[in-house]
Design a protein around this motif. Structure first.
Motif, mmCIF file in Angstrom:
data_model
loop_
_atom_site.group_PDB
_atom_site.id
_atom_site.type_symbol
_atom_site.label_atom_id
_atom_site.label_comp_id
_atom_site.label_asym_id
_atom_site.label_seq_id
_atom_site.Cartn_x
_atom_site.Cartn_y
_atom_site.Cartn_z
ATOM 1 N N ASP A 194 0.865 -1.166 0.000
ATOM 2 C CA ASP A 194 0.000 0.000 0.000
ATOM 3 C C ASP A 194 0.911 1.228 0.000
ATOM 4 O O ASP A 194 2.109 1.111 0.294
ATOM 5 C CB ASP A 194 -0.888 -0.043 1.247
ATOM 6 C CG ASP A 194 -1.691 1.216 1.434
ATOM 7 O OD1 ASP A 194 -2.380 1.637 0.486
ATOM 8 O OD2 ASP A 194 -1.627 1.791 2.543
ATOM 9 N N LEU A 195 0.356 2.393 -0.302
ATOM 10 C CA LEU A 195 1.178 3.607 -0.347
ATOM 11 C C LEU A 195 0.945 4.503 0.865
ATOM 12 O O LEU A 195 1.827 4.679 1.704
ATOM 13 C CB LEU A 195 0.902 4.364 -1.647
ATOM 14 C CG LEU A 195 1.689 5.661 -1.851
ATOM 15 C CD1 LEU A 195 3.195 5.416 -1.798
ATOM 16 C CD2 LEU A 195 1.277 6.321 -3.163
ATOM 17 N N ASP A 196 -0.261 5.088 0.976
ATOM 18 C CA ASP A 196 -0.552 6.026 2.058
ATOM 19 C C ASP A 196 -0.495 5.336 3.407
ATOM 20 O O ASP A 196 -1.167 4.322 3.644
ATOM 21 C CB ASP A 196 -1.954 6.623 1.871
ATOM 22 C CG ASP A 196 -2.054 7.506 0.646
ATOM 23 O OD1 ASP A 196 -1.148 8.325 0.432
ATOM 24 O OD2 ASP A 196 -3.055 7.378 -0.093
ATOM 25 N N ALA A 247 -0.027 9.115 -7.101
ATOM 26 C CA ALA A 247 0.721 8.033 -6.459
ATOM 27 C C ALA A 247 2.160 7.990 -6.968
ATOM 28 O O ALA A 247 3.101 7.804 -6.186
ATOM 29 C CB ALA A 247 0.030 6.698 -6.710
ATOM 30 N N ALA A 248 2.329 8.157 -8.272
ATOM 31 C CA ALA A 248 3.680 8.144 -8.839
ATOM 32 C C ALA A 248 4.516 9.290 -8.272
ATOM 33 O O ALA A 248 5.699 9.116 -7.947
ATOM 34 C CB ALA A 248 3.600 8.235 -10.357
ATOM 35 N N THR A 249 3.908 10.460 -8.137
ATOM 36 C CA THR A 249 4.614 11.601 -7.548
ATOM 37 C C THR A 249 5.043 11.296 -6.123
ATOM 38 O O THR A 249 6.173 11.590 -5.717
ATOM 39 C CB THR A 249 3.724 12.853 -7.569
ATOM 40 O OG1 THR A 249 3.443 13.213 -8.924
ATOM 41 C CG2 THR A 249 4.404 14.026 -6.883
ATOM 42 N N GLU A 308 8.020 8.988 -5.934
ATOM 43 C CA GLU A 308 9.252 9.696 -6.287
ATOM 44 C C GLU A 308 9.734 10.572 -5.135
ATOM 45 O O GLU A 308 10.936 10.617 -4.829
ATOM 46 C CB GLU A 308 9.018 10.537 -7.537
ATOM 47 C CG GLU A 308 8.811 9.710 -8.801
ATOM 48 C CD GLU A 308 8.277 10.524 -9.961
ATOM 49 O OE1 GLU A 308 8.108 11.753 -9.789
ATOM 50 O OE2 GLU A 308 8.013 9.937 -11.026
ATOM 51 N N LEU A 309 8.807 11.256 -4.484
ATOM 52 C CA LEU A 309 9.179 12.176 -3.415
ATOM 53 C C LEU A 309 9.789 11.463 -2.214
ATOM 54 O O LEU A 309 10.647 12.036 -1.526
ATOM 55 C CB LEU A 309 7.957 12.986 -2.977
ATOM 56 C CG LEU A 309 7.492 14.065 -3.954
ATOM 57 C CD1 LEU A 309 6.135 14.631 -3.529
ATOM 58 C CD2 LEU A 309 8.521 15.186 -4.066
ATOM 59 N N VAL A 310 9.360 10.224 -1.937
ATOM 60 C CA VAL A 310 9.923 9.501 -0.791
ATOM 61 C C VAL A 310 11.047 8.540 -1.202
ATOM 62 O O VAL A 310 11.562 7.797 -0.377
ATOM 63 C CB VAL A 310 8.841 8.738 -0.005
ATOM 64 C CG1 VAL A 310 7.808 9.696 0.548
ATOM 65 C CG2 VAL A 310 8.186 7.657 -0.850
ATOM 66 N N GLY A 311 11.423 8.559 -2.487
ATOM 67 C CA GLY A 311 12.548 7.743 -2.939
ATOM 68 C C GLY A 311 12.236 6.298 -3.213
ATOM 69 O O GLY A 311 13.144 5.478 -3.383
ATOM 70 N N ALA A 312 10.947 5.942 -3.297
ATOM 71 C CA ALA A 312 10.570 4.544 -3.499
ATOM 72 C C ALA A 312 10.503 4.133 -4.961
ATOM 73 O O ALA A 312 10.610 2.943 -5.287
ATOM 74 C CB ALA A 312 9.216 4.276 -2.838
ATOM 75 N N LEU A 360 10.330 -0.066 -7.654
ATOM 76 C CA LEU A 360 9.017 -0.606 -7.980
ATOM 77 C C LEU A 360 8.973 -1.165 -9.396
ATOM 78 O O LEU A 360 9.324 -0.478 -10.354
ATOM 79 C CB LEU A 360 7.950 0.476 -7.824
ATOM 80 C CG LEU A 360 7.837 1.130 -6.443
ATOM 81 C CD1 LEU A 360 6.755 2.198 -6.476
ATOM 82 C CD2 LEU A 360 7.566 0.094 -5.368
ATOM 83 N N GLY A 361 8.483 -2.384 -9.504
ATOM 84 C CA GLY A 361 8.294 -2.983 -10.812
ATOM 85 C C GLY A 361 6.942 -2.667 -11.401
ATOM 86 O O GLY A 361 6.714 -2.826 -12.604
ATOM 87 N N ALA A 362 5.989 -2.218 -10.571
ATOM 88 C CA ALA A 362 4.658 -1.852 -11.041
ATOM 89 C C ALA A 362 4.005 -0.952 -10.016
ATOM 90 O O ALA A 362 4.298 -1.028 -8.810
ATOM 91 C CB ALA A 362 3.792 -3.095 -11.260
ATOM 92 N N LEU A 363 3.123 -0.081 -10.512
ATOM 93 C CA LEU A 363 2.328 0.777 -9.646
ATOM 94 C C LEU A 363 0.890 0.718 -10.146
ATOM 95 O O LEU A 363 0.592 1.144 -11.267
ATOM 96 C CB LEU A 363 2.841 2.215 -9.655
ATOM 97 C CG LEU A 363 2.271 3.167 -8.593
ATOM 98 C CD1 LEU A 363 3.186 4.376 -8.423
ATOM 99 C CD2 LEU A 363 0.866 3.645 -8.921
ATOM 100 N N VAL A 364 0.008 0.168 -9.336
ATOM 101 C CA VAL A 364 -1.407 0.052 -9.678
ATOM 102 C C VAL A 364 -2.161 1.119 -8.897
ATOM 103 O O VAL A 364 -2.139 1.139 -7.668
ATOM 104 C CB VAL A 364 -1.949 -1.350 -9.345
ATOM 105 C CG1 VAL A 364 -3.463 -1.401 -9.531
ATOM 106 C CG2 VAL A 364 -1.261 -2.391 -10.217
ATOM 107 N N GLY A 365 -2.811 2.019 -9.631
ATOM 108 C CA GLY A 365 -3.552 3.104 -9.016
ATOM 109 C C GLY A 365 -5.048 2.950 -9.200
ATOM 110 O O GLY A 365 -5.543 1.934 -9.706
#
Length: 230
Positions: free
Chosen positions: A13-15, A116-118, A121-125, A129-134
């Protein structure tokens, strides 16, 4: 989990899990409700929505104002993301360690994909990542398993060989529905007691404990009442 190495696929998860966006999210909610409705729900209620799609939340409680709430929230959130987002100590390093160990790492979030992509990037992750599902990538959302299954598929894994890491009860429920191992982290928006009641395979309080679970660096107790996998 295999004590000698990472799971082949780890989806996050992100948040509240990778990125400390909780103050940003709460401030975005407050701004939207102040501007559109004129009254802000209690913080406990605002926190309970974190991790779920915005428009679904707004339509459930304020159907006639949902679109306006959504656009007001998103505009303010975009404008203040760089200012308010924070890293959790050690979490990006766990992602780096997983990638270095050969794990396929992904994110499945209810956030809109570009935001989510931003954040990653801002936290250096992002580099790990091989994929980001939003939000836009599936028609169903957590606690439905669809976003998790999409992330696993995109990195070439299978649910039975994957783990989902999140900070909310909906994350644990989605992992269970997907047939994935679940790791709940207590540093996000949800209370530790609520997470434990959802019976994740593991419940961790620090990045060091998360690393131990995912990389087999040492024993970490399973969540109370869970049936931890090995």
């Amino acid at each position: 989990m295999d004590p000698h190495g990472p799971r082949p696929v780890v989806v996050f998860d992100l948040d509240g899990t990778i990125a400390d966006t909780i103050p940003l999210i709460l401030a975005s909610y407050r701004h939207a409700f102040e501007q559109v409705v004129g009254e802000v729900p209690p913080e406990a209620e605002l926190r309970s929505w974190i991790g779920q799609p915005l428009i679904r939340t707004f339509r459930a409680g304020w159907p006639e104002r949902a679109d306006e709430l959504f656009t007001t929230y998103v505009a303010w959130n975009r404008a203040h993301t760089a200012e308010l987002i924070r890293r959790y100590d050690g979490v990006t390093e766990v992602l780096a360690d997983l990638a270095a160990a050969g794990a396929r790492v992904a994110v499945a979030t209810s956030k809109m994909r570009d935001i989510a992509a931003t954040c990653t990037e801002l936290v250096g992750a992002a580099p790990y990542l091989g994929a980001l599902v939003g939000l836009e990538d599936t028609t169903e959302h957590k606690p439905d398993p669809a976003p998790l299954l999409e992330a696993v598929a995109r990195v070439g894994g299978t649910p039975g060989g994957a783990t989902y890491v999140g900070d909310a009860v909906v994350d644990v429920l989605a992992a269970q529905a997907a047939g994935m191992a679940s790791v709940a982290v207590s540093w996000g928006a949800e209370s530790r007691e609520a997470l434990a009641a959802a019976r994740p395979d593991h419940l961790v309080d620090t990045a060091e404990q998360l690393r131990a679970v995912l990389l087999g660096d040492g024993p970490v107790a399973a969540a109370p009442g869970s049936a931890a996998r090995s």
